[in-house]
Design an enzyme around this catalytic site. Structure first.
Site, PDB file in Angstrom:
ATOM      1  N   ASP A 284      -2.939   4.731  -2.152  1.00 55.31           N
ATOM      2  CA  ASP A 284      -3.918   5.286  -1.215  1.00 55.31           C
ATOM      3  C   ASP A 284      -4.307   6.727  -1.551  1.00 55.31           C
ATOM      4  OD1 ASP A 284      -5.102   4.964   1.604  1.00 55.31           O
ATOM      5  OD2 ASP A 284      -3.956   6.812   1.836  1.00 55.31           O
TER       6      ASP A 284
ATOM      7  N   ASP B 113       0.858  -1.180   0.000  1.00 55.31           N
ATOM      8  CA  ASP B 113       0.000   0.000   0.000  1.00 55.31           C
ATOM      9  C   ASP B 113       0.903   1.241   0.000  1.00 55.31           C
ATOM     10  OD1 ASP B 113      -2.268   1.675   0.526  1.00 55.31           O
ATOM     11  OD2 ASP B 113      -3.165   0.053   1.677  1.00 55.31           O
TER      12      ASP B 113
ATOM     13  N   GLU C  32      -6.729   4.037  -5.209  1.00 53.71           N
ATOM     14  CA  GLU C  32      -7.946   4.427  -4.498  1.00 53.71           C
ATOM     15  C   GLU C  32      -8.325   5.803  -5.036  1.00 53.71           C
ATOM     16  OE1 GLU C  32      -9.633   4.752   0.034  1.00 53.71           O
ATOM     17  OE2 GLU C  32      -7.760   5.737  -0.457  1.00 53.71           O
TER      18      GLU C  32
ATOM     19  N   HIS D 222     -11.060  -2.514   4.375  1.00 51.17           N
ATOM     20  CA  HIS D 222     -10.850  -2.160   5.779  1.00 51.17           C
ATOM     21  C   HIS D 222     -11.547  -0.862   6.176  1.00 51.17           C
ATOM     22  CE1 HIS D 222      -8.105   0.072   3.368  1.00 51.17           C
ATOM     23  NE2 HIS D 222      -7.828   0.868   4.389  1.00 51.17           N
TER      24      HIS D 222
HETATM   25  C1  GLC Z   1      -7.532   5.584   2.709  1.00 49.98           C
HETATM   26  C2  GLC Z   1      -7.416   4.333   3.526  1.00 49.98           C
HETATM   27  C3  GLC Z   1      -7.908   4.618   4.908  1.00 49.98           C
HETATM   28  C4  GLC Z   1      -7.043   5.690   5.511  1.00 49.98           C
HETATM   29  C5  GLC Z   1      -6.997   6.924   4.625  1.00 49.98           C
HETATM   30  C6  GLC Z   1      -5.888   7.846   5.028  1.00 49.98           C
HETATM   31  O1  GLC Z   1      -8.830   5.980   2.507  1.00 49.98           O
HETATM   32  O2  GLC Z   1      -8.083   3.277   2.906  1.00 49.98           O
HETATM   33  O3  GLC Z   1      -7.911   3.484   5.730  1.00 49.98           O
HETATM   34  O4  GLC Z   1      -7.524   6.048   6.768  1.00 49.98           O
HETATM   35  O5  GLC Z   1      -6.770   6.602   3.276  1.00 49.98           O
HETATM   36  O6  GLC Z   1      -4.646   7.355   4.626  1.00 49.98           O
END
Ligand code: GLC
Length: 571
Positions: A200, A98, A257, A333
């Site tokens: 991320d 990640d 993401e 998650h």
């Molecule tokens: C993404 C992750 C999440 C995290 C956020 C900040 O959305 O999936 O778990 O809290 O980024 O890094």
């Protein structure tokens, strides 16, 4: 076009803190993941995405990274990590890391330097601004976890920006040195042999030229930062460079993401001229948030979600029909367990889990399974906000209270959407703490574990786990495998508000999926399935033309002439 390895496989997401503890610390570790690789093999998994295991103060469970090139001691050592990569490779499983590149931890050496003064070597590695004249933060932006997105720094006499928690300052991607340092870290992991990256929160890396106030959207006079900064024009220039300096030329996959990148923008992000191989978009997991992700405002589950779910899934299938590829996912998650998200409270979690699994494995795209999803793990509902660890649950609870909700309403929203729902320990066996730890787990084990665990489900033919294994097998081997992997998608019965149905087709071979999302029997025209045979049903004795509550079926048909002429062509 021939499919790539990551289009044909199943990806399994591990949340390391909750997966398997080998030391009795109450937290999972890397050795625990290595121990369970053989289990993952039984699910046909070809890649394992690990949420962050880097050194971190763990304010956001590792999404606050203090050093991109080291392993957090609570998870083990770099040797453990290298061993995991090697053991996985022996089993033809690749490890996917990640990359959290929008922000670091406030404990990262870069930030500790940056905060010292306005003229140190890293002074503009983060996003610093002066206060407004009255001393207020530079803008009225609310961070995604709640509260202002700006935190005051005494040393510099300036505010710094954070999209998430104040301990997660945003990096300044405009600075080429920052970008280079991030690329170096990713290349470090490529050299270690990782098989891909999940990237991320990437939509936030580019900020608008001018940072301006927005129209308030909650009871606190602030606006969600997402509205103000997501997908700012110019972001693609950064991403193209990222691709060129890191991913290009490697046999890996990347999945970004990318909240808010809709089907219309997709071609710039994935596919032939895109940057990533896949991206996570969330239209189908945010169905009940018409006005942005404010939990107390969400309508919760209602049968009205089903047509919306169908529409989102079909839209994303259409968007990648000729170019691009989606990961198919219903959990991760950050999401509640899918057996509650897409089904009413009274639905049997086993039946709901299988209905979702059928959808997951028979749509076009790479199935992503989140740990415990293959067991049908369920949400939790703890009494008090103090019982929750998840930082966003606390932020959302506060926001609800500030906006005038009663504590009962605020905690109900947390029950439904808390990220801790997905973070309770993995349920391995019927023993103490579900076999997750010999110590005290960092989050309580779900009370249903004796029935819903690997030990109980592995031997049981009709269990959710056995169903996952069968689906994964169907996608890999047999006549239907090629269709399920690469076949085209066509929605059936689009007007139905209870059944989600679709057909996949490749060179004379077809699969037909029918899923009943409601607690009522649902009939459909069985002519649709003329000449088709049952591949797999979620319940015994499936009957063409009728679905029992929450039943899911998949049928297969082949047109001999088309299949034969295709085989002749290929010889
Ligand atoms: C993404 C992750 C999440 C995290 C956020 C900040 O959305 O999936 O778990 O809290 O980024 O890094």
């Amino acid at each position: 076009m021939a499919l790539k390895w990551w289009q044909k496989t199943v990806v399994y997401q591990v949340y390391p803190k909750s997966f398997m503890d080998t030391t009795g610390s109450g937290q999972g570790d890397i050795r625990g993941i290595t121990e369970k690789l053989d289990y993952l093999k039984t699910l046909g998994v070809g890649a394992v995405w690990l949420t962050p295991v880097y050194r971190s103060p763990m304010v956001d469970n590792g999404y606050d990274i203090a050093d991109y090139k080291s392993i957090d001691p609570s998870y083990g050592t770099m040797k453990d990590m290298e061993n995991l990569i090697a053991e996985a490779k022996d089993r033809n499983i690749r490890i996917v890391m990640d990359l959290v590149y929008n922000h670091t931890s406030d404990q990262h050496a870069w930030f500790r330097e940056s905060r010292k003064s306005r003229d140190n070597a890293k002074s503009d590695w983060y996003i610093w601004r002066d206060a407004k004249e009255d001393g207020a933060p530079p803008t009225n932006w609310r961070s995604i976890f709640g509260g202002s997105a700006w935190t005051w720094c005494e040393e510099r006499q300036q505010y710094y920006l954070h999209t998430f928690a104040s301990q997660q300052p945003d990096l300044n991607w405009e600075n080429p040195q920052v970008r280079q340092a991030l690329y170096d870290a990713a290349n470090f992991w490529l050299e270690k042999g990782v098989g891909g990256f999940r990237i991320d929160a990437i939509v936030y890396i580019k900020k608008p030229k001018e940072l301006l106030d927005g129209v308030p959207d909650g009871g606190d006079d602030m606006v969600n930062i997402h509205t103000m900064t997501a997908n700012t024009p110019g972001i693609l220039d950064f991403l193209r460079e990222f691709k060129e300096k890191v991913f290009a030329g490697h046999d890996i996959f990347t999945v970004a993401e990318a909240n808010g990148v809709g089907p219309e923008d997709l071609k710039h992000w994935v596919g032939e001229n895109g940057i990533f191989d896949m991206l996570f978009e969330f239209s189908h997991t945010c169905l009940e948030f018409p006005e942005g992700e404010i939990w107390y405002k969400a309508e919760g589950y209602s049968p009205r979600l089903i047509p919306r779910l169908k529409a989102c899934l079909s839209a994303s299938q259409a968007a990648t029909a000729s170019d691009g590829w989606y990961p198919i996912f219903f959990e991760n998650h950050d999401q509640p367990r899918c057996v509650r998200h897409f089904f009413p409270d009274e639905a049997d979690p086993g039946a709901a889990a299988k209905a979702m699994a059928m959808t997951l494995f028979t749509l076009r795209g790479t199935p992503f399974v989140y740990q415990g999803q293959e067991l049908g793990m369920d949400n939790v509902a703890w009494d008090s906000i103090e019982d929750y660890d998840d930082i966003s649950s606390h932020g959302q609870y506060e926001l609800a209270i500030q906006s005038g909700c009663s504590p009962e309403k605020a905690i109900r929203a947390v029950h439904r959407y808390s990220r801790d729902n997905a973070r309770t320990p993995m349920q391995w066996d019927r023993g103490r703490q579900a076999g997750f730890t010999s110590g005290t787990p960092w989050l309580p084990v779900h009370e249903d574990y004796a029935m819903c665990c690997v030990e109980a489900e592995a031997q049981e033919e009709t269990s959710v786990l056995s169903f996952y294994r069968r689906l994964s097998h169907l996608r890999r081997e047999g006549n239907a495998a090629e269709v399920l992997q690469g076949g085209s998608y066509r929605e059936l019965l689009p007007e139905r508000e209870d059944i989600f149905a679709f057909c996949r087709k490749l060179r004379g071979r077809e699969t037909f999926t029918f899923v009943n999302f409601t607690g009522k029997t649902a009939d459909y025209d069985k002519e649709l399935l003329e000449g088709a045979e049952l591949l797999l049903g979620s319940m015994e004795n499936a009957c063409k033309g009728t679905l029992r509550p929450y039943e899911a079926v998949c049928y297969y048909r082949e047109s001999e002439t088309e299949v034969r002429s295709d085989e002749n062509c290929r010889q």
